[in-house]
Design an enzyme around this catalytic site. Sequence first.
Site, PDB file in Angstrom:
ATOM      1  N   CYS A  61       0.831  -1.204   0.000  1.00 51.40           N
ATOM      2  CA  CYS A  61       0.000   0.000   0.000  1.00 51.40           C
ATOM      3  C   CYS A  61       0.871   1.262   0.000  1.00 51.40           C
ATOM      4  O   CYS A  61       1.502   1.567  -1.001  1.00 51.40           O
ATOM      5  CB  CYS A  61      -0.981  -0.033   1.161  1.00 51.40           C
ATOM      6  SG  CYS A  61      -2.367   1.130   1.005  1.00 51.40           S
ATOM      7  N   GLU A  69      -0.746  -8.633   5.038  1.00 49.56           N
ATOM      8  CA  GLU A  69      -0.535  -8.790   6.484  1.00 49.56           C
ATOM      9  C   GLU A  69      -1.854  -8.849   7.245  1.00 49.56           C
ATOM     10  O   GLU A  69      -1.878  -9.290   8.410  1.00 49.56           O
ATOM     11  CB  GLU A  69       0.348  -7.659   7.028  1.00 49.56           C
ATOM     12  CG  GLU A  69      -0.325  -6.316   7.240  1.00 49.56           C
ATOM     13  CD  GLU A  69      -0.500  -5.493   5.974  1.00 49.56           C
ATOM     14  OE1 GLU A  69      -0.775  -4.283   6.104  1.00 49.56           O
ATOM     15  OE2 GLU A  69      -0.369  -6.046   4.855  1.00 49.56           O
ATOM     16  N   HIS A  95      -3.474  -5.605   1.258  1.00 47.43           N
ATOM     17  CA  HIS A  95      -2.715  -5.796   2.502  1.00 47.43           C
ATOM     18  C   HIS A  95      -2.622  -7.279   2.888  1.00 47.43           C
ATOM     19  O   HIS A  95      -3.478  -7.787   3.623  1.00 47.43           O
ATOM     20  CB  HIS A  95      -3.395  -5.034   3.638  1.00 47.43           C
ATOM     21  CG  HIS A  95      -3.212  -3.558   3.573  1.00 47.43           C
ATOM     22  ND1 HIS A  95      -2.270  -2.885   4.327  1.00 47.43           N
ATOM     23  CD2 HIS A  95      -3.843  -2.611   2.832  1.00 47.43           C
ATOM     24  CE1 HIS A  95      -2.335  -1.587   4.070  1.00 47.43           C
ATOM     25  NE2 HIS A  95      -3.278  -1.402   3.164  1.00 47.43           N
TER      26      HIS A  95
END
Length: 225
Positions: A84, A196, A194
């Site tokens: 991002c 994560e 994302h």
Amino acid sequence: MKFGVVRFPGSCDEVDALLACRRSGDAELLWHGDRALKGVDAIVIPGGFSYGDYLRVGAIARFSPVMEAVSEFALSGGPVLGICNGFQVLCEAGLLPGALLPNTGLRFLCKQVDLVIENPNTPFTRVCAAGDVLSIPVKHTTGRYYAPEQALDEMEADGQVLLRYAPGQNPNGSLRDIAGVSNRQKNVFGLMPHPEHAVDPLTGSTSGGCIFESIAAHVEQLATV
């Protein structure tokens, strides 16, 4: 192996990135004002709003002392992942081609999207297969990937488009539904979604784990050569 996760003023996903990395190896935070990379084997530049995005997303962060070291690390072949805002920083630093522009809807987006693995033969996708579909969230205002048509053709031919939004899933107007690209050497990778936030069943998806697992497998293979 050890991941290093960069923390800028305004980073907001560095802890999640750190925890995601620790599922596949050791990991520690790297401070933006320090050039020392502490012997890490891979670097993650996380999402957030580095330096408040006051000038242009990623434009100020690319001048941080740590980015000098990250550039040297990348040029030596070290794996670097930008997520991002981290993707934006890598583009501003010239480590990745293209640029991220405001979403076509000019609004902040936060939603789950499906992504298709386009090139599994990279340090970031090696545990995947071509055509695999990942379910990973996006959350951004400036995520529309852009590059000139000729550059896009060259990137496609060179296998630099690693991730594409699944049909009908493009949330921001990115050209050719591109969600993530690499440099020519395939050791620097940036993506808007994302991963994560998609490593634990409690969040609804573990698809993002394959990105970190791939990096770990790549580093471990290099250690045996």
